[in-house]
Design a protein around this motif. Sequence first.
Motif, PDB file in Angstrom:
ATOM      1  N   PHE A  68       0.798  -1.223   0.000  1.00 62.62           N
ATOM      2  CA  PHE A  68       0.000   0.000   0.000  1.00 62.62           C
ATOM      3  C   PHE A  68       0.835   1.279   0.000  1.00 62.62           C
ATOM      4  O   PHE A  68       0.301   2.367  -0.222  1.00 62.62           O
ATOM      5  CB  PHE A  68      -0.932   0.017   1.224  1.00 62.62           C
ATOM      6  N   GLU A  70       2.771   4.491   1.447  1.00 62.24           N
ATOM      7  CA  GLU A  70       2.452   5.362   2.569  1.00 62.24           C
ATOM      8  C   GLU A  70       1.967   6.710   2.046  1.00 62.24           C
ATOM      9  O   GLU A  70       2.117   7.034   0.869  1.00 62.24           O
ATOM     10  CB  GLU A  70       3.673   5.525   3.488  1.00 62.24           C
ATOM     11  N   ARG A  71       1.379   7.484   2.950  1.00 64.18           N
ATOM     12  CA  ARG A  71       0.822   8.787   2.611  1.00 64.18           C
ATOM     13  C   ARG A  71       1.846   9.878   2.963  1.00 64.18           C
ATOM     14  O   ARG A  71       2.495   9.834   4.005  1.00 64.18           O
ATOM     15  CB  ARG A  71      -0.461   8.988   3.410  1.00 64.18           C
ATOM     16  N   ASP A  87      -2.481  15.556  -0.024  1.00 67.99           N
ATOM     17  CA  ASP A  87      -2.082  14.175   0.262  1.00 67.99           C
ATOM     18  C   ASP A  87      -1.744  13.411  -1.012  1.00 67.99           C
ATOM     19  O   ASP A  87      -2.474  13.467  -2.003  1.00 67.99           O
ATOM     20  CB  ASP A  87      -3.193  13.429   0.997  1.00 67.99           C
ATOM     21  N   TYR A  89       0.170   9.434  -2.256  1.00 65.41           N
ATOM     22  CA  TYR A  89       0.718   8.140  -1.876  1.00 65.41           C
ATOM     23  C   TYR A  89       2.100   7.984  -2.513  1.00 65.41           C
ATOM     24  O   TYR A  89       2.333   8.449  -3.634  1.00 65.41           O
ATOM     25  CB  TYR A  89      -0.166   6.990  -2.368  1.00 65.41           C
ATOM     26  N   LEU A  91       4.520   4.748  -3.524  1.00 67.11           N
ATOM     27  CA  LEU A  91       4.558   3.289  -3.661  1.00 67.11           C
ATOM     28  C   LEU A  91       5.943   2.862  -4.133  1.00 67.11           C
ATOM     29  O   LEU A  91       6.461   3.409  -5.111  1.00 67.11           O
ATOM     30  CB  LEU A  91       3.518   2.805  -4.661  1.00 67.11           C
ATOM     31  N   TYR A 114       4.777   8.345  -7.269  1.00 63.66           N
ATOM     32  CA  TYR A 114       3.693   9.081  -6.622  1.00 63.66           C
ATOM     33  C   TYR A 114       2.341   8.709  -7.230  1.00 63.66           C
ATOM     34  O   TYR A 114       2.222   8.543  -8.443  1.00 63.66           O
ATOM     35  CB  TYR A 114       3.898  10.586  -6.793  1.00 63.66           C
ATOM     36  N   ARG A 117      -5.059  10.821  -5.012  1.00 61.72           N
ATOM     37  CA  ARG A 117      -6.114  10.318  -4.117  1.00 61.72           C
ATOM     38  C   ARG A 117      -6.981   9.253  -4.791  1.00 61.72           C
ATOM     39  O   ARG A 117      -7.639   8.458  -4.103  1.00 61.72           O
ATOM     40  CB  ARG A 117      -6.971  11.480  -3.624  1.00 61.72           C
ATOM     41  N   GLY A 119      -5.754   6.912  -6.656  1.00 61.28           N
ATOM     42  CA  GLY A 119      -4.924   5.737  -6.903  1.00 61.28           C
ATOM     43  C   GLY A 119      -4.305   5.706  -8.283  1.00 61.28           C
ATOM     44  O   GLY A 119      -3.891   4.642  -8.760  1.00 61.28           O
TER      45      GLY A 119
END
Length: 498
Positions: A68, A70-71, A87, A89, A91, A114, A117, A119
């Motif tokens: 998953f 992290e943020r 925000d 993510y 990966l 990156y 939001r 995905g």
Amino acid sequence: MTFELNPNKVVSFLKKKPADFSKADIIRFIKENGIKMVDFMYPAGDGRIKTLNFVINDEEYLDNILTFGERVDGSSLFPFIEAGRSDLYVLPRFRTAFVDPFDEIPTLVMLCSYFDRDGKRLESSPDYTLYKACRALRDEFGITFQAMGELEYYVIAPKEEAFPAEDQHGYHESQPFAKFNDFRTRCMKYISETGGQIKYGHSEVGNFTHDGRMYEQNEIEFLPVDAEDAADQLTLAKWVIRTLAWLDGLDVTFAPKITIGKAGSGMHIHMRLMKDGKSVTVAGGELSDIAKRAIAGLMKLAPSITAFGNTVPTAYFRLVPHQEAPTNICWGYSNRSALVRVPLGWTAPADMCHDANPNEKANVMDGSFKQTFEMRSPDGSANAYLLMAALAVGCRLGLEMKDGLELAQKTFVDVDIHKSENAARLAELEQLPDSCAASADCLESQRAFYEADGVFNPRAIDGTVAHLRSYGDRTLREDISQSPKKVAALVEQYFHCG
């Protein structure tokens, strides 16, 4: 690929190409090699590596972060992301895994991509911009864009009296006249452990003393790999060199210019075009029409490529005549006064190995796979991902242009354009921008080429233009070039750029 000799410990252990690494492979390596921590690294808008540390609590948690990510706060990483929707993510990309060569606690590091939001890959992130640029070239022409960087830097330390180096004559110098060969070779070792495919290293032309300190220029050059990997390698190499210098009590800088009248530092990028696993840069022992068309595209976009390759005001103090740095938009064979140089490429039908070693059996082999063409304007202030994305866009544009070969011929030079007898030819050539502000203007006028097919995000282009204009340097080079104190203050301001 010989896995046993690979300096990257993950590769040598798993006996796999990095592109084939899976999550299960990463977990197995961690469990069987006593790894205690995992670091996520990711380049931000300033081109520097950022780091997020994880302690491995148990296998479930490890699987969780690998799956998953992290943020993170995107507004603190990129100037074009607003705090209200900041925000992101991060990966990990398993193919980038390596063991931290510096950390006392056994730590596995991976570079990250990156995601927004929803995905989806962050459209404006540098690494995804490069991915899209390479994908567009591959989808349209079946060509894989490969690149390699020449990373130049100065090492600074207290002056030593023994075996003084000759000013501006440090090219390929050996110990004891070159003082930092050992530092460079240790950098090369650690860079290779992070996955860097290094071609060679050597001391460079620049060396001088000032205020009791000696400045010695060095270079580490890489092998051609897919451009996304090349950008990763350059970014990690800067991190390695800076970290080792800090641990050794030295200082290093990738700044493009640190004093007037001395050699500046570039970050030349060599390019190679591949199709079906073979180079199409050469045809019949000569530079191919495909390569010439690609070079024509680079000539077309050269004014705006500086917006990505020369991103601080001191960059334009390097791009002046008679310093082996380009000032005009042209290309040529083995021509260091040109913007794009086509270096020697092992294309002659000769067996040099046999001639140098008579005991070797004569065997003329095709070495044309080594041929590249080199963009000489960029420097260490560049974000490697955006720079290589811009170069890929330029090469694709050249292949699309109906008059590509004509433009290639028009911009070709086979003389030193800075010699007085070639003044007429020089006058026919366009010049590179002379400031960040001028580069911003060029990018604004050519932005449609970069935004085509969604490669560069318009907000990222807006941010780049605004950032370059914020320096207010339109006449700076002319205003302060005769004032050593003002130049020194400017150099200090951007000493650790990139």
